[in-house]
Write a protein that holds these residues in place. Structure first.
Motif, PDB file in Angstrom:
ATOM      1  N   ALA A 252      28.372  29.321  19.097  1.00 24.10           N
ATOM      2  CA  ALA A 252      28.191  30.047  20.342  1.00 24.10           C
ATOM      3  C   ALA A 252      28.671  29.229  21.526  1.00 24.10           C
ATOM      4  CB  ALA A 252      26.715  30.424  20.513  1.00 24.10           C
ATOM      5  N   PHE A 253      28.321  27.956  21.532  1.00 25.18           N
ATOM      6  CA  PHE A 253      28.742  27.088  22.638  1.00 25.18           C
ATOM      7  C   PHE A 253      30.273  26.986  22.693  1.00 25.18           C
ATOM      8  CE2 PHE A 253      28.356  23.860  25.747  1.00 25.18           C
ATOM      9  CZ  PHE A 253      29.304  22.885  25.461  1.00 25.18           C
ATOM     10  N   PHE A 254      30.882  26.855  21.513  1.00 31.38           N
ATOM     11  CA  PHE A 254      32.341  26.738  21.453  1.00 31.38           C
ATOM     12  C   PHE A 254      33.008  28.020  21.977  1.00 31.38           C
ATOM     13  CE2 PHE A 254      36.401  25.447  20.002  1.00 31.38           C
ATOM     14  CZ  PHE A 254      37.018  26.562  19.446  1.00 31.38           C
ATOM     15  N   MET A 255      32.457  29.193  21.593  1.00 40.18           N
ATOM     16  CA  MET A 255      33.029  30.474  22.044  1.00 40.18           C
ATOM     17  C   MET A 255      32.892  30.639  23.553  1.00 40.18           C
ATOM     18  SD  MET A 255      31.729  33.045  19.046  1.00 40.18           S
ATOM     19  CE  MET A 255      32.107  32.746  17.321  1.00 40.18           C
ATOM     20  N   ILE A 256      31.745  30.253  24.114  1.00 39.85           N
ATOM     21  CA  ILE A 256      31.515  30.394  25.553  1.00 39.85           C
ATOM     22  C   ILE A 256      32.498  29.532  26.333  1.00 39.85           C
ATOM     23  CG2 ILE A 256      29.863  29.907  27.404  1.00 39.85           C
ATOM     24  CD1 ILE A 256      27.645  30.725  25.426  1.00 39.85           C
ATOM     25  N   ILE A 257      32.658  28.283  25.912  1.00 40.49           N
ATOM     26  CA  ILE A 257      33.573  27.368  26.619  1.00 40.49           C
ATOM     27  C   ILE A 257      34.999  27.904  26.552  1.00 40.49           C
ATOM     28  CG2 ILE A 257      34.587  25.061  26.579  1.00 40.49           C
ATOM     29  CD1 ILE A 257      31.796  25.165  27.734  1.00 40.49           C
ATOM     30  N   THR A 258      35.371  28.379  25.357  1.00 37.81           N
ATOM     31  CA  THR A 258      36.736  28.882  25.197  1.00 37.81           C
ATOM     32  C   THR A 258      36.983  30.102  26.089  1.00 37.81           C
ATOM     33  OG1 THR A 258      36.703  28.159  22.893  1.00 37.81           O
ATOM     34  CG2 THR A 258      38.407  29.725  23.514  1.00 37.81           C
ATOM     35  N   PHE A 259      36.003  31.040  26.119  1.00 38.05           N
ATOM     36  CA  PHE A 259      36.177  32.234  26.933  1.00 38.05           C
ATOM     37  C   PHE A 259      36.194  31.888  28.420  1.00 38.05           C
ATOM     38  CE2 PHE A 259      36.255  36.691  27.639  1.00 38.05           C
ATOM     39  CZ  PHE A 259      35.526  36.901  28.792  1.00 38.05           C
ATOM     40  N   PHE A 260      35.371  30.911  28.826  1.00 38.42           N
ATOM     41  CA  PHE A 260      35.308  30.527  30.237  1.00 38.42           C
ATOM     42  C   PHE A 260      36.658  29.981  30.702  1.00 38.42           C
ATOM     43  CE2 PHE A 260      33.232  29.462  34.082  1.00 38.42           C
ATOM     44  CZ  PHE A 260      33.746  28.235  34.502  1.00 38.42           C
ATOM     45  N   ILE A 261      37.258  29.136  29.883  1.00 40.78           N
ATOM     46  CA  ILE A 261      38.566  28.575  30.244  1.00 40.78           C
ATOM     47  C   ILE A 261      39.616  29.678  30.310  1.00 40.78           C
ATOM     48  CG2 ILE A 261      40.405  27.035  29.456  1.00 40.78           C
ATOM     49  CD1 ILE A 261      38.196  25.296  28.185  1.00 40.78           C
ATOM     50  N   PHE A 262      39.549  30.583  29.334  1.00 42.50           N
ATOM     51  CA  PHE A 262      40.499  31.701  29.288  1.00 42.50           C
ATOM     52  C   PHE A 262      40.346  32.580  30.536  1.00 42.50           C
ATOM     53  CE2 PHE A 262      43.096  34.925  27.322  1.00 42.50           C
ATOM     54  CZ  PHE A 262      42.564  36.110  27.780  1.00 42.50           C
ATOM     55  N   TYR A 263      39.085  32.885  30.912  1.00 44.24           N
ATOM     56  CA  TYR A 263      38.830  33.761  32.063  1.00 44.24           C
ATOM     57  C   TYR A 263      39.351  33.126  33.336  1.00 44.24           C
ATOM     58  CZ  TYR A 263      36.336  36.383  35.607  1.00 44.24           C
ATOM     59  OH  TYR A 263      36.033  37.128  36.693  1.00 44.24           O
ATOM     60  N   ILE A 264      39.049  31.826  33.568  1.00 46.17           N
ATOM     61  CA  ILE A 264      39.460  31.159  34.808  1.00 46.17           C
ATOM     62  C   ILE A 264      40.976  31.190  34.962  1.00 46.17           C
ATOM     63  CG2 ILE A 264      39.577  28.925  35.994  1.00 46.17           C
ATOM     64  CD1 ILE A 264      36.894  30.260  36.215  1.00 46.17           C
ATOM     65  N   LYS A 265      41.680  30.888  33.867  1.00 48.57           N
ATOM     66  CA  LYS A 265      43.134  30.735  33.950  1.00 48.57           C
ATOM     67  C   LYS A 265      43.853  32.069  34.099  1.00 48.57           C
ATOM     68  CE  LYS A 265      47.120  28.782  31.510  1.00 48.57           C
ATOM     69  NZ  LYS A 265      47.627  28.139  32.725  1.00 48.57           N
ATOM     70  N   PHE A 266      43.447  33.045  33.282  1.00 45.30           N
ATOM     71  CA  PHE A 266      44.235  34.273  33.215  1.00 45.30           C
ATOM     72  C   PHE A 266      43.658  35.450  34.017  1.00 45.30           C
ATOM     73  CE2 PHE A 266      47.318  32.831  30.265  1.00 45.30           C
ATOM     74  CZ  PHE A 266      46.681  31.951  29.395  1.00 45.30           C
ATOM     75  N   ILE A 267      42.346  35.383  34.378  1.00 45.94           N
ATOM     76  CA  ILE A 267      41.742  36.534  35.047  1.00 45.94           C
ATOM     77  C   ILE A 267      41.110  36.158  36.382  1.00 45.94           C
ATOM     78  CG2 ILE A 267      40.015  38.388  34.834  1.00 45.94           C
ATOM     79  CD1 ILE A 267      40.296  38.191  31.816  1.00 45.94           C
ATOM     80  N   GLY A 268      40.157  35.237  36.359  1.00 46.50           N
ATOM     81  CA  GLY A 268      39.367  34.928  37.538  1.00 46.50           C
ATOM     82  C   GLY A 268      40.192  34.490  38.730  1.00 46.50           C
ATOM     83  N   ASN A 269      41.007  33.461  38.544  1.00 44.17           N
ATOM     84  CA  ASN A 269      41.783  32.925  39.662  1.00 44.17           C
ATOM     85  C   ASN A 269      42.782  33.946  40.218  1.00 44.17           C
ATOM     86  OD1 ASN A 269      44.461  31.251  40.512  1.00 44.17           O
ATOM     87  ND2 ASN A 269      42.585  30.204  41.157  1.00 44.17           N
ATOM     88  N   PRO A 270      43.552  34.674  39.365  1.00 48.59           N
ATOM     89  CA  PRO A 270      44.468  35.693  39.908  1.00 48.59           C
ATOM     90  C   PRO A 270      43.741  36.811  40.662  1.00 48.59           C
ATOM     91  CG  PRO A 270      45.098  35.129  37.674  1.00 48.59           C
ATOM     92  CD  PRO A 270      43.785  34.472  37.905  1.00 48.59           C
ATOM     93  N   LEU A 271      42.587  37.270  40.114  1.00 46.80           N
ATOM     94  CA  LEU A 271      41.866  38.334  40.790  1.00 46.80           C
ATOM     95  C   LEU A 271      41.293  37.875  42.120  1.00 46.80           C
ATOM     96  CD1 LEU A 271      39.954  40.106  37.861  1.00 46.80           C
ATOM     97  CD2 LEU A 271      42.043  40.837  39.028  1.00 46.80           C
ATOM     98  N   ASP A 272      40.883  36.616  42.195  1.00 43.70           N
ATOM     99  CA  ASP A 272      40.378  36.070  43.459  1.00 43.70           C
ATOM    100  C   ASP A 272      41.473  36.065  44.526  1.00 43.70           C
ATOM    101  OD1 ASP A 272      39.747  33.106  45.007  1.00 43.70           O
ATOM    102  OD2 ASP A 272      38.172  34.630  44.934  1.00 43.70           O
ATOM    103  N   ARG A 273      42.690  35.714  44.123  1.00 46.77           N
ATOM    104  CA  ARG A 273      43.821  35.724  45.073  1.00 46.77           C
ATOM    105  C   ARG A 273      44.144  37.156  45.529  1.00 46.77           C
ATOM    106  NH1 ARG A 273      48.123  32.505  41.677  1.00 46.77           N
ATOM    107  NH2 ARG A 273      49.508  33.168  43.379  1.00 46.77           N
TER     108      ARG A 273
END
Length: 849
Positions: A252-273
């Motif tokens: 579970a910890f591994f999946m959360i970390i992986t998804f968090f990195i994926f979200y920041i790079k491909f979704i979170g940062n672009p949507l914030d801009r």
């Protein structure tokens, strides 16, 4: 790679990982569960057998005790029912048995006892060939009795001294117990399991089950029980938590970390801009995102396109704001925005209209249902377009070409309405757009509005009004749609019958008008109207193969701008007197009626304004002692010449003129304000109009409470069919009784008189109609009717009042009949209420005497 593909790959990776972990856990769980199930099943099987053995001891013990008893041997040789009832029957209950049989050594029944009379005998089911007559032996087995297991114990009966049981049996004791649904249910509770007779070997996963055979006397399987117990999963869960928790936590910890990195790079940062660009309306920070081939790039392109289109939209809005009256209305119909052009055209400032209802600028000459139509249209999500008549701050009429558009939010709910208006006042006289407002939509004929407009010039002309007799009956008998068809047909006939010089109008549902603008002579116009009435009298109107007898009445006038009113007056006169045709100009009676009507209306209005309504009273004496009396309150109208008018002259006319309630309320106030100084009982006349008028009843009960008129007022009311059907009348009478008021039914014996309703109404008095009393000394029939009414009233404990006592002979007849109270000119003529103060109070009938 698109964003969808990236998310899809991540989901696939997560899914495979979850499957691998889940499979590993499942293998561990399966092994633990299998081992636990085997142990549990073995333990439960042994426990169940022990419980069955314990539960069967009662009937085994009963069989053994009875089989080793000398008294039983004696009973076999010499049966005694009294002894059996005392010694055998109680054992059914004490040892929880259903059957006890005593057999001799040849298996013949000596005695039987059963726990219920509904149980059938089971002796014929037992196979006695398997039971030894010579060798003493115990038998325990099951039999099948109508698909119900019966537990049987058979013991040989032997002497008490035969301790080793070596002698031949003297007989047999047979004990049986039913294993019915009740017994199996109790056994289920004891064993904490579900027990059923087995017909299949199906079982549910996650449960422990085993089987228990119920064998016959030869050892054959008669029934098989299925015993099911839920698995105790505590051991399984403890093992799972102890061994697998660490593995699951790591995954579970591994999946959360992986998804968090994926979200920041491909979704979170672009949507914030993109969000920053939307907030600041600057697109320079998302230019690089437009080059991406995934969904984020598409969003960035859409945002850039949105700003470009928004810029153009703002330019369009500016053009509209500068050239058009714009207002915004919320869903509740309140104005929330107006532009500068609105202020310029109407002269109203923003603070004078914002927050106000949108109909504040509605011109009083607009049709009443205009706003209803507008609101129904726009609230239904449709655009309303039309010409709107309004006014500016100087009360000058303005005409606006209006378009009202509903604006929807993202959920397709109406968020507000935008009204776009063009001031077309300078051109309105040239544009005849009001034509649709002066035409009857059903027939296409001009309507009443058009007729009034056509008759404004004041020149001499003629108007005829035609009314269809009892047209309402056609609507009710055939439907309103059918009635519309009849109206269309009649309109077409009128077009055919009248010359083209005459103009036809439809005034209301069943009324038409014909206008003669001096195109033909008065005589010819009257003749044409009479010919139409005659045509309908002599010809049927056929609608959908249904022949109808249509009858017209017509009223005509040839004077001036009041012709419409005079024609209607003529029509009303024709209806009242049964004429088909009346011309106002030819009827002196109608002209005099109009003159008298106007004069009388004027007198009534002046009487109300100048306090000329007078309260009178008339004595109502006791028949037993005429010296004692109560009073009935009456009223009169004094005109400008000091003449006193009685109600029969002006009251019905006052009702037609809409002045009745004003008269009634003024009179009631005067009456109820007069009597606090004495305690005489007095009566007041009320009509249905009074009882149905909330203001009138409010005045009555307020003054009763103010002056404490408990048990002093009698309300007299004429019984009608409408009164009987009205729950409001029932409520009024109930409230009146709460104040101690009495109820008298006036004019009983004429019109609508109902003995049944007297019982329901619980009236206190009935006043016999004067038409029966007036000639009672000459008319035998009147005397019989009055005598019947009096007899009926006495049986109901109702007091009876006779009015119109105009001579001594009638006085004596009514008194001798047993009538309680008498009233009339022979006794006392009405006089002003002020004169009551001059009379002796000792003769007053009061609530105390």
């Amino acid at each position: 790679m698109s964003l969808y593909k990236k998310i899809f790959i991540f989901i696939i990776f997560t899914f495979i990982s979850a499957i691998a972990i889940g499979y590993y856990i499942w293998l561990q769980e399966k092994t633990i569960l299998a081992n636990f199930t085997d142990l549990q099943k073995q333990e439960d099987t042994n426990n169940f057998k022990k419980i069955i053995t314990i539960n069967s001891k009662n009937i085994i013990m009963l069989a053994k005790d009875y089989s080793y008893w000398d008294e039983m041997i004696k009973f076999i040789s010499d049966p005694n029912d009294e002894w059996a009832t005392k010694n055998i029957d109680p054992s059914l209950h004490n040892f929880e048995s259903d059957y006890i049989y005593v057999l001799n050594k040849d298996f013949k029944e000596i005695y039987s006892a059963k726990s219920s009379d509904k149980l059938n005998s089971i002796l014929n089911i037992i196979d006695y060939n398997q039971i030894s007559k010579d060798t003493p032996k115990f038998y325990e087995f099951f039999i099948n009795n109508d698909e119900t297991p019966i537990h049987i114990v058979i013991a040989p009966i032997q002497p008490t001294g035969d301790f080793e049981r070596i002698t031949s049996p003297q007989g047999f004791i047979v004990v049986g117990r039913q294993w019915d649904k009740k017994y199996i249910s109790e056994l289920s509770k004891i064993t904490d399991s579900e027990i059923s007779v087995l017909n299949s070997s199906d079982h549910n996963s996650g449960q422990i089950y085993f089987f228990y055979d119920l064998n016959g006397i030869n050892g054959e399987k008669i029934f098989q029980l299925k015993i099911t117990k839920k698995t105790n999963l505590i051991l399984h869960f403890e093992s799972f938590l102890r061994k697998e928790l660490l593995t699951i936590s790591f995954c579970a910890f591994f999946m959360i970390i992986t998804f968090f990195i994926f979200y920041i790079k491909f979704i979170g940062n672009p949507l914030d801009r993109i969000a920053t660009a939307l907030k600041t309306k600057k697109t320079d920070k998302i230019i690089d995102l437009k080059e991406r081939g995934d969904e984020v790039g598409k969003i960035a392109n859409l945002v850039k396109s949105f700003f470009d289109q928004n810029f153009l939209l703002e330019q369009y809005m500016k053009v509209i704001e500068e050239s058009t009256i714009v207002s915004k209305i919320d869903p509740q119909g309140n104005i929330v925005y107006v532009n500068d052009e609105f202020i310029k055209v109407t002269g109203f400032q923003r603070d004078e209209v914002l927050g106000k209802a949108c109909n504040i600028l509605n011109h009083p000459e607009n049709p009443r249902d205009l706003f209803i139509n507008i609101w129904e249209t726009i609230s239904g999500g449709k655009v309303w377009k039309g010409i709107f008549k309004s006014f500016d701050k100087k009360d000058q009429t303005i005409y606006l070409s209006t378009t009202i558009i509903p604006i929807f939010d993202s959920y397709h709910n109406i968020s507000h309405y935008v009204a776009l208006k063009q001031d077309i006042t300078p051109f309105f006289d040239q544009i005849k757009l009001i034509e649709s407002q002066i035409t009857d939509q059903l027939t296409g004929l001009p309507n009443r509005v058009k007729l009034l407009d056509d008759t404004k010039n004041g020149n001499e002309f003629g108007i005829a009004i035609f009314d269809i007799n009892r047209f309402r009956d056609i609507n009710e008998a055939y439907s309103y749609e059918f009635g519309d068809t009849v109206i269309i047909k009649i309109a077409n006939i009128l077009r055919e019958q009248f010359p083209s010089e005459l103009k036809i109008y439809r005034l209301s549902a069943d009324r038409f008008a014909v206008f003669n603008k001096s195109d033909i002579s008065k005589e010819q116009f009257n003749e044409e109207c009479q010919n139409v009435v005659k045509f309908f009298r002599e010809n049927q109107v056929v609608i959908n193969e249904i022949p109808l007898n249509i009858r017209f009445r017509s009223g005509v006038s040839h004077l001036n701008e009041k012709n419409l009113m005079l024609a209607e007056l003529s029509l009303n006169f024709a209806e009242e007197n049964g004429f088909d045709f009346i011309c106002f100009n030819d009827s002196k009676e109608i002209q005099n009626r109009l003159k008298n009507s106007l004069t009388l209306t004027k007198k009534i209005r002046e009487g109300l304004e100048n306090d000329r309504l007078l309260v009178y009273f008339q004595k109502v004496v006791s028949a037993l002692d005429p010296e004692f009396f109560k009073i009935e309150c009456l009223f009169r109208l004094r005109d400008e010449n000091q003449a006193v008018l009685t109600p029969h002259i002006f009251l019905e006319h006052a009702k037609k003129a809409g002045l009745y309630s004003d008269i009634s309320q003024q009179v009631l106030k005067k009456i109820l304000a007069f009597f606090p100084e004495n305690n005489i009982i007095f009566s007041v006349n009320l009509t249905m109009e009074d009882i149905l008028n909330r203001d009138t009843t409010h005045i009555i009960f307020n003054l009763i409470e103010k002056y404490n008129y408990q048990n002093r007022i009698i309300f007299e009311i004429v019984e009608t069919e409408e009164m009987i059907k009205s729950h409001i009348v029932d409520q009024f009478f109930a409230k009146a009784r709460d104040y101690g008021c009495k109820i008298a039914i006036d004019d009983f014996g004429s019109g609508y008189s109902n003995f049944e309703y007297l019982i329901k109404l619980k009236a206190d008095f009935i006043k016999i109609d004067g038409s029966l009393i007036h000639n009672i000394h000459k008319d035998l029939n009147s005397r019989i009717i009055v005598k019947t009414i009096v007899s009926f009233a006495k049986k109901l404990n109702l007091k009876v009042i006779a009015e119109f006592i105009h001579c001594e002979e009638i006085f004596k007849i009514c008194r001798d009949m047993g009538i309680d109270y008498l009233q009339g000119f022979h006794i006392h003529k009405p006089e002003p209420i002020e004169n009551l103060r001059l009379m002796s109070k000792e003769n007053f009938i009061t609530k105390s005497n």
